[in-house]
Scaffold this active site. Structure first.
Site, mmCIF file in Angstrom:
data_model
loop_
_atom_site.group_PDB
_atom_site.id
_atom_site.type_symbol
_atom_site.label_atom_id
_atom_site.label_comp_id
_atom_site.label_asym_id
_atom_site.label_seq_id
_atom_site.Cartn_x
_atom_site.Cartn_y
_atom_site.Cartn_z
ATOM 1 N N LYS A 261 3.066 -21.659 -20.334
ATOM 2 C CA LYS A 261 3.428 -22.793 -19.684
ATOM 3 C C LYS A 261 2.992 -22.409 -18.086
ATOM 4 O O LYS A 261 2.833 -21.370 -17.801
ATOM 5 C CB LYS A 261 4.918 -23.290 -19.737
ATOM 6 C CG LYS A 261 5.884 -22.106 -19.264
ATOM 7 C CD LYS A 261 6.889 -22.376 -19.770
ATOM 8 C CE LYS A 261 8.312 -21.400 -19.165
ATOM 9 N NZ LYS A 261 9.357 -21.536 -19.657
ATOM 10 N N ARG B 286 20.884 -27.077 -20.625
ATOM 11 C CA ARG B 286 19.836 -27.912 -19.987
ATOM 12 C C ARG B 286 19.367 -28.951 -20.774
ATOM 13 O O ARG B 286 19.697 -30.237 -20.555
ATOM 14 C CB ARG B 286 18.658 -26.669 -20.010
ATOM 15 C CG ARG B 286 17.583 -27.391 -19.330
ATOM 16 C CD ARG B 286 16.297 -26.228 -19.012
ATOM 17 N NE ARG B 286 15.757 -25.340 -19.740
ATOM 18 C CZ ARG B 286 14.758 -24.552 -19.748
ATOM 19 N NH1 ARG B 286 14.622 -24.228 -18.435
ATOM 20 N NH2 ARG B 286 14.484 -23.926 -20.862
ATOM 21 N N TYR C 223 -0.710 -21.036 14.979
ATOM 22 C CA TYR C 223 0.386 -22.418 15.306
ATOM 23 C C TYR C 223 1.619 -22.127 15.874
ATOM 24 O O TYR C 223 2.262 -21.208 15.417
ATOM 25 C CB TYR C 223 0.442 -23.162 14.058
ATOM 26 C CG TYR C 223 -0.653 -23.881 13.640
ATOM 27 C CD1 TYR C 223 -1.491 -24.960 14.350
ATOM 28 C CD2 TYR C 223 -1.072 -23.812 12.289
ATOM 29 C CE1 TYR C 223 -2.524 -25.531 13.976
ATOM 30 C CE2 TYR C 223 -1.942 -24.766 11.695
ATOM 31 C CZ TYR C 223 -2.903 -25.459 12.727
ATOM 32 O OH TYR C 223 -3.960 -26.088 12.044
ATOM 33 N N MET D 221 -2.838 -23.860 6.713
ATOM 34 C CA MET D 221 -3.005 -24.332 5.272
ATOM 35 C C MET D 221 -4.124 -23.696 4.676
ATOM 36 O O MET D 221 -3.834 -23.084 3.546
ATOM 37 C CB MET D 221 -3.583 -25.819 5.518
ATOM 38 C CG MET D 221 -3.756 -26.531 4.136
ATOM 39 S SD MET D 221 -4.270 -28.321 4.284
ATOM 40 C CE MET D 221 -2.555 -29.030 4.688
HETATM 41 C C1 PLP Z 1 9.935 -20.358 -20.030
HETATM 42 C C2 PLP Z 1 10.691 -20.349 -21.383
HETATM 43 C C3 PLP Z 1 10.693 -18.819 -22.098
HETATM 44 C C4 PLP Z 1 10.053 -17.781 -21.557
HETATM 45 O O1 PLP Z 1 10.934 -17.236 -20.355
HETATM 46 P P1 PLP Z 1 10.560 -16.005 -19.655
HETATM 47 O O2 PLP Z 1 11.733 -15.577 -18.846
HETATM 48 O O3 PLP Z 1 9.577 -16.085 -19.013
HETATM 49 O O4 PLP Z 1 10.709 -14.841 -20.809
HETATM 50 C C5 PLP Z 1 11.137 -19.029 -23.423
HETATM 51 N N1 PLP Z 1 11.860 -19.951 -23.860
HETATM 52 C C6 PLP Z 1 11.804 -21.149 -23.532
HETATM 53 C C7 PLP Z 1 12.176 -22.560 -23.900
HETATM 54 C C8 PLP Z 1 11.462 -21.259 -22.109
HETATM 55 O O5 PLP Z 1 11.409 -22.519 -21.475
#
Ligand code: PLP
Length: 385
Positions: free
Chosen positions: A54, A152, A278, A326
């Protein structure tokens, strides 16, 4: 099937090649990344290995990292949202992809068409899919998401089996897994993590032998809690080379594979008492040499780094001089000889010096997870073998 066969060597080369020369770049050491994957594989034995990719593979480049992981025999990939999953499918990635984030009603057709696995975290979500599912469509491979302490998404453990039965009764689903997420595994010996592992074990013991993949461990779990491994692990940060407590791999195998570089773009001599950048927050004490580095907050190099971060040039540390703009910022190199075109290392090693991601995260009031994600697409990623 090798990716070259699926989408052609030219396409792979095109994906890997930066568009044009750029004076700022992120180098990804793909050899080290492969070593990290191998080290994690060794740790987890015969369990399944889901690599989280991700947020642009934690800034390392979504499709490139996925391609390497697929070749290296990772079993599946984890993403946060449909958009990331579709990008991977369009790049020819064919191994299972699990979407960790909650699904939305208008995404269901694509989830089915792109053969994506996703979480079911309530009866409501299950019914949404059921209503959209055409009888001729493929069954959706889903994972029941349980909340054992992160608060969550996910059902409470005491409703998980009921949700599983509900999902099993809807023809649109093929339940393949059940999972939860650790909230406090960043350090060893954490009582809440033990409690989460125990809660997940109690639950999964009740469905033993039903063929569901049970998974819980993130990086902290893999690094410090072997009891959290179950049938599959999902370590992100660790695979990119960082231990969540800031420590080092005792075996010395898992190391960062990300570094940030730029080339000096300008040089000038500035007299004593002059303001730089700046707001003139930095003033020279004596006549000094000021160089310009072509990266700024528009690339993700945070303004908050101006106060205390430094950079490496010719193997030496120099302080940032004044506000980060920037697209560029200035560095006071004193009386040292530095030339236009010299390499600046902002994160990584140069000579005997090193600026770690942890150091940069500390100066920005952040953590490695976040700092890896802040550098945007304006900075090309260069993949070193
Ligand atoms: C992001 C995530 C992980 C990985 O987390 P790390 O701390 O980078 O190992 C694993 N499981 C879920 C559901 C996540 O959202």
């Amino acid at each position: 099937m090798p990716i070259e066969k699926m989408i052609g060597e030219k396409r792979v080369a095109a994906v890997l090649r930066p568009l044009c020369s750029h004076p700022t770049w992120i180098a990804v050491d793909t050899g080290q990344f492969r070593k990290n994957l191998a080290a994690v594989r060794k740790k987890i034995g015969r369990r399944l290995f889901c690599l989280p990719v991700k947020a642009n593979a934690y800034g390392h480049g979504l499709c490139q990292i996925a391609k390497i992981a697929e070749e290296a025999g990772v079993d599946s990939l984890g993403v946060s949202c449909l958009k990331e999953a579709v990008e991977l499918r369009l790049a020819g990635i064919s191994i299972p992809i699990l979407i960790f984030g909650a699904i939305h009603e208008d995404q269901i057709a694509d989830l089915i068409d792109f053969e994506l696995e996703f979480a079911i975290s309530s009866k409501y979500k299950a019914e949404l899919v059921w209503k959209k599912w055409g009888a001729l469509a493929r069954k959706c491979k889903v994972h029941i998401e349980v909340d054992t302490g992160m608060r969550r998404t996910g059902v409470r453990p005491d409703s998980a089996l009921e949700l599983l039965a509900f999902v099993e009764n809807l023809r649109c689903f093929e339940p393949v897994g059940i999972y939860s997420h650790l909230a406090t595994s960043d350090t060893p010996n954490d009582p809440n993590t033990w409690a989460q592992i125990a809660a997940f074990k109690t639950l999964t013991d009740q469905i033993k032998g039903r063929g569901l993949i049970c998974h819980l461990a993130n990086s902290g779990g893999v690094a410090y809690y072997p009891d959290s491994y179950f049938d599959m692990v999902r370590p992100g940060l660790l695979c990119y080379g960082y231990f969540p407590d800031g420590g080092h791999d005792p075996a010395g195998e898992i190391l960062p594979c990300f570094s940030l570089h730029a080339k000096v773009s300008y040089f000038k001599v500035v007299g004593a008492g002059e303001g730089i950048s700046y707001g003139h927050t930095y003033r020279t004490r004596e006549e000094t040499r000021i160089i310009t580095v072509p990266i700024g907050h528009g690339d993700g190099y945070r303004r908050s780094l101006a106060k205390s971060a430094s950079v490496l040039i010719r193997g030496e540390r120099f302080p940032i001089a004044g506000a980060i703009c920037m697209d560029q910022f200035m560095v006071d190199v004193g009386k040292k000889e530095v030339y236009v075109g010299d390499e600046v290392v902002l994160i990584g090693k140069q000579g005997k010096e090193e600026i770690t991601l942890w150091e940069i995260a500390h100066h920005a009031g952040s953590i490695p997870h976040e700092m890896l994600c802040v550098f945007n697409d304006r900075i090309p990623r260069i993949y070193q073998p």
